[in-house]
Design an enzyme around this catalytic site. Structure first.
Site, PDB file in Angstrom:
ATOM      1  CE  LYS A 204     -45.333  14.312  35.177  1.00 56.06           C
ATOM      2  NZ  LYS A 204     -44.274  14.641  36.078  1.00 56.06           N
ATOM      3  CG  LEU A 250     -44.305  -0.665  48.388  1.00 54.91           C
ATOM      4  CD1 LEU A 250     -43.682  -2.048  48.501  1.00 54.91           C
ATOM      5  CD2 LEU A 250     -45.801  -0.787  48.104  1.00 54.91           C
ATOM      6  CE  LYS A 251     -41.930   5.771  56.228  1.00 56.02           C
ATOM      7  NZ  LYS A 251     -42.929   5.436  57.225  1.00 56.02           N
ATOM      8  CB  ALA A 252     -48.307   2.765  55.268  1.00 57.14           C
ATOM      9  CB  CYS A 260     -47.082  15.958  40.831  1.00 57.94           C
ATOM     10  SG  CYS A 260     -45.896  17.300  40.751  1.00 57.94           S
TER      11      CYS A 260
HETATM   12  C1  UGA Z   1     -43.971  13.251  42.021  1.00 56.76           C
HETATM   13  C2  UGA Z   1     -43.181  12.125  41.320  1.00 56.76           C
HETATM   14  O1  UGA Z   1     -42.545  11.316  42.294  1.00 56.76           O
HETATM   15  C3  UGA Z   1     -42.136  12.701  40.365  1.00 56.76           C
HETATM   16  O2  UGA Z   1     -41.502  11.647  39.658  1.00 56.76           O
HETATM   17  C4  UGA Z   1     -42.839  13.633  39.368  1.00 56.76           C
HETATM   18  O3  UGA Z   1     -41.911  14.246  38.501  1.00 56.76           O
HETATM   19  C5  UGA Z   1     -43.564  14.718  40.126  1.00 56.76           C
HETATM   20  O4  UGA Z   1     -44.525  14.108  41.015  1.00 56.76           O
HETATM   21  C6  UGA Z   1     -44.259  15.599  39.123  1.00 56.76           C
HETATM   22  O5  UGA Z   1     -45.157  15.127  38.424  1.00 56.76           O
HETATM   23  O6  UGA Z   1     -43.837  16.757  38.951  1.00 56.76           O
HETATM   24  P1  UGA Z   1     -43.529  14.862  44.127  1.00 56.76           P
HETATM   25  O7  UGA Z   1     -45.010  15.113  44.072  1.00 56.76           O
HETATM   26  O8  UGA Z   1     -42.610  16.010  44.193  1.00 56.76           O
HETATM   27  O9  UGA Z   1     -43.063  13.992  42.844  1.00 56.76           O
HETATM   28  O10 UGA Z   1     -43.212  13.987  45.432  1.00 56.76           O
HETATM   29  P2  UGA Z   1     -43.188  12.426  45.786  1.00 56.76           P
HETATM   30  O11 UGA Z   1     -41.908  12.145  46.464  1.00 56.76           O
HETATM   31  O12 UGA Z   1     -43.553  11.596  44.657  1.00 56.76           O
HETATM   32  O13 UGA Z   1     -44.340  12.362  46.902  1.00 56.76           O
HETATM   33  C7  UGA Z   1     -45.701  12.630  46.595  1.00 56.76           C
HETATM   34  C8  UGA Z   1     -46.576  12.344  47.795  1.00 56.76           C
HETATM   35  O14 UGA Z   1     -46.629  10.936  48.047  1.00 56.76           O
HETATM   36  C9  UGA Z   1     -46.102  12.973  49.102  1.00 56.76           C
HETATM   37  O15 UGA Z   1     -47.227  13.483  49.803  1.00 56.76           O
HETATM   38  C10 UGA Z   1     -45.477  11.825  49.865  1.00 56.76           C
HETATM   39  O16 UGA Z   1     -45.540  11.994  51.260  1.00 56.76           O
HETATM   40  C11 UGA Z   1     -46.355  10.661  49.415  1.00 56.76           C
HETATM   41  N1  UGA Z   1     -45.678   9.345  49.486  1.00 56.76           N
HETATM   42  C12 UGA Z   1     -44.611   9.073  48.708  1.00 56.76           C
HETATM   43  C13 UGA Z   1     -46.176   8.384  50.357  1.00 56.76           C
HETATM   44  O17 UGA Z   1     -47.178   8.609  51.086  1.00 56.76           O
HETATM   45  N2  UGA Z   1     -45.556   7.159  50.406  1.00 56.76           N
HETATM   46  C14 UGA Z   1     -44.490   6.868  49.626  1.00 56.76           C
HETATM   47  O18 UGA Z   1     -43.991   5.714  49.720  1.00 56.76           O
HETATM   48  C15 UGA Z   1     -43.992   7.837  48.762  1.00 56.76           C
END
Ligand code: UGA
Length: 444
Positions: A204, A250-252, A260
């Site tokens: 995790k 990989l989204k900047a 999380c």
């Molecule tokens: C994250 C993980 O993706 C889940 O697998 C995990 O279960 C969860 O944490 C957890 O530990 O409970 P979450 O925080 O809900 O999920 O959202 P994400 O979609 O992972 O995004 C996290 C952050 O990263 C956001 O601020 C998003 O904008 C950013 N992000 C995500 C980017 O800047 N670029 C990306 O390419 C993807």
């Protein structure tokens, strides 16, 4: 199976609903009786697409119940899921006080053998601690086994993820318990990875830390792209076609937030420290992300000698789209700094305004729609990539803003659609488009 889920935050509630949807009888427990009342009527306390539909369906079909009465809930259950929060202590470690409370509640109320499944994100070794604490507290004739079953749900798409995840990880040192929990999960139709308990706990943290690292990596590449005239979105597309790199995360943008990644990366750093290992790569990821969340503010001196009395619009408060969650969101760092610089700040978010009102200064003007934010603004920040913002025609900014200065922290527009527009458009890891003559007059 009869299952109890303790904790009805987004992990516990989505887990309970998911397990009921695949046919188990689930009772969800929470100490907040007001919340229990609402959920029993099919109302979700969190904004999560499709969750309420499934709650209503499974409640009416008799497989999903809610209660704040532990003894009633634990009667006749075979399996108890722990899904309570493990917030961050001030020193970055995970606060296990809710887990400790669950141990006490379970030990006081169970009447038969149980398997305990830990969904909460807990430091390596915690499941063994839970098992030994329980064994100390329950009567000797009762048996308890513990299985680590970390969650990989993303807020905003948690319901989709629970039915379409890439894998379900279950870890235990007891084969029989592992077999039972495998059977519980088989109806999800997702590959199940069985392992030992400590490795499951580590999977995790390592997964979240790796994804956070990927984001910080592409954001550092983005900052270099800006200087060398490359386009980070193109770079990410080209890199992502290599299956060894993978095209996701990989989204900047302006970094990661939420409940999380920031918490779990800090916790993993602490786990390493406890065993006298310095996780320098992860430290750099964390430090860089803190800087990247403020990245858009670095553009200001180039365009404005001062922001005193300027009208600033902010689109997006949530840490990502499709959620009302603002924890560790860039908006909470950017907006106070804009106020500090003397500007008037108007904001809009499709879901997160209620949560933001509790945390942002009274000086912030909350709007009901994006037009009110854009109207008469001297500068608009896009902080969250909601679909609603991605579909705002660029002409709307040109028509309504005092001067169409747009700082887009999520690359919502392609450079191609912007490049000939009379705007000053700055984004992450791409060329600046400035077709305004000397910060010129309104183009209305
Ligand atoms: C994250 C993980 O993706 C889940 O697998 C995990 O279960 C969860 O944490 C957890 O530990 O409970 P979450 O925080 O809900 O999920 O959202 P994400 O979609 O992972 O995004 C996290 C952050 O990263 C956001 O601020 C998003 O904008 C950013 N992000 C995500 C980017 O800047 N670029 C990306 O390419 C993807």
């Amino acid at each position: 199976m009869n299952i109890a889920v303790v904790g009805t935050g987004y992990v516990g509630l989505v887990t309970g609903v998911g397990l009921s949807e695949i046919g188990h009888h689930v009772v969800c427990i929470d100490t907040d009786s007001e919340k229990i009342k609402k959920m029993s009527n099919g109302q979700s306390p969190i904004f999560e697409p499709d969750l309420e539909n499934l709650m209503v369906k499974n409640i009416s079909e008799g497989r999903l119940k809610f209660t704040s009465n532990h003894s009633k809930a634990f009667k006749d259950v075979d399996i108890i899921y722990i899904a309570v929060g493990t917030p961050e202590n001030e020193d970055g470690t995970a606060d296990l006080s809710y887990v400790d409370q669950v141990i006490v509640n379970i030990s006081q109320n169970i009447e038969n053998d149980i398997i305990l499944v830990t969904k909460s994100t807990v430091p390596v070794g915690t499941n063994e601690y839970i098992r030994s604490e329980l064994r100390k507290k329950i009567p000797a004739f009762l048996k308890v086994e513990v299985v680590s079953n970390p969650e990989f749900l993303r807020e905003g798409s948690a319901v989709y993820d629970i039915f379409h995840g890439d894998r379900i990880v279950i870890g235990s040192d007891n084969k029989d318990a592992l077999n039972v929990i495998r059977e519980v999960n088989e109806p999800f139709g997702i590959p199940i990875f069985e392992t030992d308990i400590r490795s499951a706990e580590m999977i995790k943290y390592a997964s979240n830390a790796f994804l956070a690292t990927k984001i910080s990596f592409i954001n550092e590449i983005a900052n270099i792209c800006e200087k060398v005239g490359a386009d980070v979105d193109e770079v990410a597309n080209g890199m992502g076609m290599d299956s060894r790199v993978g095209n996701q995360f990989l989204k900047a943008g302006i970094g990661y937030g939420g409940s999380c990644f920031p918490k779990d990366t800090n916790a993993l750093k602490k786990i390493a420290e406890h065993v006298e290992y310095e996780f320098s790569l992860l430290s750099a990821v964390i430090e860089f992300n803190n800087k990247q969340q403020r990245r858009l503010l670095e553009f200001i001196p180039n365009d404005f000698p001062s922001l005193e009395n300027k009208n600033i619009g902010v689109l997006g408060l949530a840490f990502k789209p499709n959620t009302d969650d603002i924890r560790e969101s860039a908006s909470l760092l950017v907006i106070p700094e804009l106020l500090e610089m003397g500007s008037n700040v108007k904001v809009y978010d499709p879901a997160a305004i209620k949560n933001a009102k509790n945390l942002l200064s009274k000086e912030v003007q909350f709007c009901d729609n994006y037009i009110d934010v854009i109207k008469d603004s001297d500068l608009v920040f896009i902080l969250t990539d909601w679909d609603e913002f991605k579909s705002i025609p660029i002409e709307t900014y040109i028509k309504y803003m005092n001067v169409p200065n747009i700082y887009d922290g999520r690359n919502c527009y392609s450079i191609n659609e912007i490049k000939d527009q009379p705007v000053n458009y700055k984004s992450i890891g791409r060329v600046t488009v400035n077709n305004l003559i000397e910060n010129h007059v309104k183009t209305k």
